[in-house]
Design a protein around this motif. Structure first.
Motif, short mmCIF file in Angstrom:
data_model
loop_
_atom_site.label_atom_id
_atom_site.label_comp_id
_atom_site.label_asym_id
_atom_site.label_seq_id
_atom_site.Cartn_x
_atom_site.Cartn_y
_atom_site.Cartn_z
N LEU A 1 0.83 -1.21 0.00
CA LEU A 1 0.00 0.00 0.00
C LEU A 1 0.86 1.25 0.00
N PRO A 2 0.41 2.31 -0.69
CA PRO A 2 1.15 3.58 -0.62
C PRO A 2 1.25 4.06 0.84
N ALA A 3 2.36 4.69 1.17
CA ALA A 3 2.58 5.13 2.56
C ALA A 3 1.48 6.09 3.02
N TRP A 4 1.06 7.02 2.14
CA TRP A 4 0.05 8.00 2.56
C TRP A 4 -1.26 7.33 2.95
N LEU A 5 -1.55 6.23 2.27
CA LEU A 5 -2.81 5.52 2.57
C LEU A 5 -2.72 4.81 3.92
N VAL A 6 -1.54 4.28 4.19
CA VAL A 6 -1.33 3.62 5.49
C VAL A 6 -1.54 4.64 6.61
N ASP A 7 -1.04 5.86 6.38
CA ASP A 7 -1.20 6.91 7.39
C ASP A 7 -2.67 7.30 7.58
N GLU A 8 -3.51 6.94 6.62
CA GLU A 8 -4.94 7.25 6.74
C GLU A 8 -5.76 6.02 7.15
#
Ligand code: GAL
Length: 439
Positions: free
Chosen positions: A130-137
């Motif tokens: 998963l893209p990192a930004w999505l993990v942060d969300e």
């Protein structure tokens, strides 16, 4: 030797496949081979000491992102006519809503290079990363996950299903239940949760929603040639003895691991549950009123023996008694016939073996492994199962997730110091199988 297995051997010498053309090929996934990664949950994971068994990472891997032609040349030498690869979402959308068109153009070039060598592309949209930004969300559990995934998938499908790439075979999500298991129950993979039953089922349900929405959008394109599936990791669960409680354990494991997800995307009725989770019950209208699966992608690696114990976690699963690969997984070719038959009986759809392979650094097991699994596949075909292709995992060695670079799944050996590639004996075995099937 069981009767079924004996028949497999007899049929191994039977004449060619009926499917036209039968897809013979190999597969891999973006993160495991590409190198030059963009920040994702897995780049972060590989930076945490102790998460990868051999301390390696996938920063260079086999450098497929730059050397893809080498791999396609090898696949051509093998006689393959199909190649499964995946798209790294994090490359296309490195920041939320910011699309990297050049990366998509590069994937188009990759697909065209495969096509130029007579390889039918089979494209996976999500293979564990998963893209990192999505993990942060919130990652897979985020309420926005299905919509965000479907928007990303829509972009890729619109571009790559059109000429010149003209990709027909699509896998939306690779092994959703493996990801659920390793990410939320054992914690070996990101997000690294252990025994988080609620998170596991939320993630699984969200992947089912994402798949359904992706196929719904794709079917609005009106291109009847497009075929969608997930790649389901199907384990054959067998009871330790004939005792009713061990049989019940096998049935329960079979439902939870193999069928829970497939039933959801086949019927639109989501029923996700495991001990300790909430019960997720929801109905999503099927795209065009029919199964969202145009075929079934089957990843087959082996069987598990189940028993019911008296203490938690009550249902226990372990490897079967047969010979093991380098990772301690039992090699059980007969199970491929069983898996194919069960999927055929349960879903009545064509089946594409999207993965089957073995960790075997010395390559002293792989030649037989390939031959025996192909024999098992032929046996299932002789029993009326419609199998459209077989993709061996993998063409080359690659980054084997938490096990790192040490596990060797390749028909071709990779020297990670020089990136030199050397076909193993099993490459020749598989090449001959393919050649003979066409005679
Ligand atoms: C599958 C997975 C692949 C590969 C293979 C060998 O579960 O989809 O990415 O790692 O196993 O272990």
């Amino acid at each position: 030797m069981s009767r079924l297995w004996l028949s497999c051997f007899l049929l191994a010498s039977a004449p060619a496949f009926a499917a036209d053309p039968f897809y013979w090929g190999v597969g891999h996934s973006a993160f495991q081979v590409e190198g030059s990664p963009v920040e994702s949950d897995w780049t972060r994971w590989t930076r945490i000491p102790g998460k990868i068994a051999d301390g390696s990472n996938a920063d260079r891997a086999t450098d497929f992102w730059k050397r893809y032609e080498e791999d396609f040349d090898l696949a051509k030498t093998l006689g393959a006519n199909a190649f499964r690869l995946s798209i790294a979402w994090e490359r296309l959308e490195p920041k939320k809503g910011a699309w990297d068109e050049d990366a998509l153009t590069h994937y188009e070039k990759i697909v065209l290079a495969a096509r130029a060598r007579g390889l039918e592309p089979v494209v996976t949209l999500h293979h564990f990363v998963l893209p990192a930004w999505l993990v942060d969300e919130g990652g897979l559990e985020s309420k926005d996950f299905p919509g965000l995934f479907a928007a990303y998938a829509d972009r890729v499908v619109r571009r790559l299903s059109n000429s010149p790439a003209s990709v027909k075979w699509w896998v939306t999500i690779n092994e959703p239940m493996v990801l659920t298991h390793a990410g939320y129950l054992t914690g070996e993979w990101p997000p690294g949760r252990t025994n988080d039953a609620r998170g596991a089922m939320r993630a699984a349900a969200n992947m089912a929603r994402a798949h359904l929405e992706t196929v719904r959008r794709a079917r609005t394109l009106g291109n009847a040639a497009l075929k969608f599936s997930v790649a389901a990791h199907y384990r054959v669960f067998q009871p330790k003895t004939d005792r009713i409680w061990h049989r019940a354990a096998a049935k329960l494991s079979n439902w939870a691991f193999n069928w829970q997800f497939l039933e959801a995307v086949h019927t639109g009725k989501l029923r996700f549950w495991m001990p300790g989770s909430e019960f997720i019950r929801e109905t999503i209208p099927l795209p065009d009123g029919r199964s969202s699966l145009d075929y079934v992608g089957l990843n087959y690696y082996g069987r598990m023996i189940t028993e019911l114990g008296f203490d938690a976690p009550f249902v226990k699963v372990s490897e079967g008694p047969g010979p093991k690969n380098d990772l301690g997984w039992e090699m059980y070719p007969e199970g491929l016939s069983i898996a194919l038959k069960e999927l055929h009986d349960g879903l009545g759809l064509p089946i594409f073996v999207t993965e089957n392979g073995v960790a075997d650094a010395l390559d002293d097991k792989r030649p037989n492994f390939v031959a025996n699994h192909v024999a098992a596949l032929k046996y299932a075909q002789s029993e009326g199962v419609n199998v459209v292709g077989y993709l061996h995992w993998s063409l080359t060695d690659n980054f084997e997730w938490a096990k790192g670079l040490v596990s060797r799944f390749g028909l071709v050996e990779v020297d990670y110091a020089t990136l030199e590639k050397k076909p193993r004996a099993s490459f020749e075995t598989y090449r001959k199988i393919i050649e003979e099937s066409r005679e």
